[in-house]
Scaffold this motif. Structure first.
Motif, mmCIF file in Angstrom:
data_model
loop_
_atom_site.group_PDB
_atom_site.id
_atom_site.type_symbol
_atom_site.label_atom_id
_atom_site.label_comp_id
_atom_site.label_asym_id
_atom_site.label_seq_id
_atom_site.Cartn_x
_atom_site.Cartn_y
_atom_site.Cartn_z
ATOM 1 N N PRO A 10 0.832 -1.202 0.000
ATOM 2 C CA PRO A 10 0.000 0.000 0.000
ATOM 3 C C PRO A 10 0.870 1.257 0.000
ATOM 4 O O PRO A 10 1.894 1.323 0.675
ATOM 5 C CB PRO A 10 -0.796 -0.135 1.312
ATOM 6 N N ALA A 11 0.436 2.249 -0.758
ATOM 7 C CA ALA A 11 1.203 3.490 -0.847
ATOM 8 C C ALA A 11 1.022 4.318 0.419
ATOM 9 O O ALA A 11 -0.088 4.435 0.944
ATOM 10 C CB ALA A 11 0.753 4.284 -2.070
ATOM 11 N N ASP A 12 2.101 4.880 0.917
ATOM 12 C CA ASP A 12 2.095 5.743 2.098
ATOM 13 C C ASP A 12 2.474 7.150 1.625
ATOM 14 O O ASP A 12 3.651 7.413 1.335
ATOM 15 C CB ASP A 12 3.099 5.219 3.118
ATOM 16 N N PRO A 13 1.490 8.070 1.534
ATOM 17 C CA PRO A 13 1.781 9.414 1.023
ATOM 18 C C PRO A 13 2.908 10.122 1.767
ATOM 19 O O PRO A 13 3.728 10.819 1.157
ATOM 20 C CB PRO A 13 0.448 10.154 1.192
ATOM 21 N N ALA A 14 2.973 9.933 3.099
ATOM 22 C CA ALA A 14 4.034 10.592 3.869
ATOM 23 C C ALA A 14 5.403 10.041 3.476
ATOM 24 O O ALA A 14 6.372 10.803 3.339
ATOM 25 C CB ALA A 14 3.793 10.397 5.366
ATOM 26 N N ALA A 15 5.500 8.721 3.280
ATOM 27 C CA ALA A 15 6.776 8.122 2.881
ATOM 28 C C ALA A 15 7.150 8.547 1.468
ATOM 29 O O ALA A 15 8.328 8.792 1.171
ATOM 30 C CB ALA A 15 6.694 6.598 2.981
ATOM 31 N N ILE A 16 6.142 8.646 0.593
ATOM 32 C CA ILE A 16 6.402 9.094 -0.780
ATOM 33 C C ILE A 16 6.924 10.522 -0.772
ATOM 34 O O ILE A 16 7.892 10.859 -1.467
ATOM 35 C CB ILE A 16 5.126 8.986 -1.635
ATOM 36 N N ALA A 17 6.280 11.384 0.019
ATOM 37 C CA ALA A 17 6.720 12.782 0.103
ATOM 38 C C ALA A 17 8.158 12.862 0.602
ATOM 39 O O ALA A 17 8.957 13.665 0.097
ATOM 40 C CB ALA A 17 5.790 13.566 1.027
ATOM 41 N N ARG A 18 8.501 12.021 1.576
ATOM 42 C CA ARG A 18 9.870 12.024 2.108
ATOM 43 C C ARG A 18 10.867 11.586 1.033
ATOM 44 O O ARG A 18 11.941 12.171 0.893
ATOM 45 C CB ARG A 18 9.955 11.095 3.315
ATOM 46 N N ARG A 19 10.501 10.563 0.263
ATOM 47 C CA ARG A 19 11.403 10.099 -0.797
ATOM 48 C C ARG A 19 11.592 11.172 -1.864
ATOM 49 O O ARG A 19 12.697 11.344 -2.401
ATOM 50 C CB ARG A 19 10.858 8.804 -1.415
ATOM 51 N N ILE A 20 10.528 11.900 -2.168
ATOM 52 C CA ILE A 20 10.632 12.970 -3.162
ATOM 53 C C ILE A 20 11.578 14.057 -2.672
ATOM 54 O O ILE A 20 12.439 14.549 -3.417
ATOM 55 C CB ILE A 20 9.235 13.555 -3.469
ATOM 56 N N VAL A 21 11.439 14.437 -1.417
ATOM 57 C CA VAL A 21 12.309 15.480 -0.851
ATOM 58 C C VAL A 21 13.759 15.002 -0.826
ATOM 59 O O VAL A 21 14.683 15.739 -1.227
ATOM 60 C CB VAL A 21 11.836 15.866 0.566
ATOM 61 N N GLU A 22 13.991 13.789 -0.361
ATOM 62 C CA GLU A 22 15.355 13.267 -0.257
ATOM 63 C C GLU A 22 16.004 13.153 -1.636
ATOM 64 O O GLU A 22 17.174 13.508 -1.812
ATOM 65 C CB GLU A 22 15.344 11.911 0.435
ATOM 66 N N ARG A 23 15.241 12.666 -2.603
ATOM 67 C CA ARG A 23 15.783 12.510 -3.958
ATOM 68 C C ARG A 23 16.057 13.871 -4.588
ATOM 69 O O ARG A 23 17.082 14.070 -5.250
ATOM 70 C CB ARG A 23 14.795 11.716 -4.808
ATOM 71 N N SER A 24 15.158 14.828 -4.377
ATOM 72 C CA SER A 24 15.344 16.169 -4.925
ATOM 73 C C SER A 24 16.586 16.828 -4.339
ATOM 74 O O SER A 24 17.375 17.456 -5.062
ATOM 75 C CB SER A 24 14.108 17.033 -4.637
ATOM 76 N N GLU A 25 16.766 16.694 -3.034
ATOM 77 C CA GLU A 25 17.945 17.285 -2.383
ATOM 78 C C GLU A 25 19.225 16.629 -2.878
ATOM 79 O O GLU A 25 20.239 17.302 -3.097
ATOM 80 C CB GLU A 25 17.822 17.149 -0.868
#
Length: 222
Positions: A10-25
């Motif tokens: 199941p997708a976890d929006p909070a975990a997805i948001a964290r991965r997006i931030v970490e990858r962007s940085e």
């Protein structure tokens, strides 16, 4: 009922948001730049992440591409496993493919692996290819690692693996590389389906591989 081991988590929006931030940085991409690369407004990017991948799967595909990762890595976390995790099938059969069968398998375009001579051993790169008049052609940068020297001996492999059925095939093409310089030939190659490289960027050099040997194998079951 037990959950199928192959079903997505199941997708976890909070975990997805964290991965997006970490990858962007890690890539040094600002939020506005990420939104632009994904073809969306920053406000929509916020809404998309909050709503989750079920709201707009295509938007998450564009986000994954903009971040240089896969949809599964972005949504579920962790890397996609290498193929062949299930092991061999019962009663496997190895079959040699004819040259015609090899060309039928690789089709008109796709993604393959280019092997170039390099020290201390060969270097292998994934590239998009098109088939043109019995040759393989791909685009790269003139100073790129995949820019084979004219006249060099190279190998090109295309394969497909079916993990569910533990079967697949592999085609190996050996040949000589040449740079395509004729403007009309370049225009014709650029017009092929699949000519746009997945890696993006400006890749004006077309390299053609003229085959000297075509071989292949498939693995199935009795």
């Amino acid at each position: 009922m037990h959950e199928n081991a192959g079903s997505p988590r199941p997708a976890d929006p909070a975990a997805i948001a964290r991965r997006i931030v970490e990858r962007s940085e890690a890539l040094g991409i600002a939020e506005a730049d990420l939104a632009a690369r994904a073809g969306m407004a920053p406000r929509y990017l916020h809404h998309l992440v909050e709503a989750g991948p079920g709201f707009d799967p295509g938007g998450f595909l564009r986000l994954a591409a903009a971040l240089g990762t896969t949809y599964r890595e972005l949504v579920e976390g962790g890397a996609d496993p290498a193929p062949g995790q299930r092991g061999a099938a019962a009663h496997p059969v190895l079959v040699q493919l004819s040259a015609r069968e090899c060309w039928d398998r690789i089709g008109g375009h796709g993604v393959g692996h280019l092997a170039l001579p390099a020290g201390p051993g060969p270097a292998v790169f994934p590239v998009n290819y098109v088939v043109d008049a019995g040759t393989i052609a791909y685009r790269t940068r003139p100073d790129g690692a995949a820019a084979a020297e004219p006249g060099s001996n190279v190998s090109f492999q295309v394969d497909r693996i079916d993990d569910r059925l533990s079967r697949g095939w592999s085609v190996l093409i050996s040949g000589t590389a040449e740079h395509v310089e004729d403007p009309e030939a370049v225009r014709r190659l650029a017009g092929h389906a699949g000519a746009e490289p997945w890696a993006g960027g400006v890749r004006p050099l077309w390299v053609r591989i003229r085959p000297t040997r075509v071989s292949g194998r498939s693995v199935g079951t009795r």
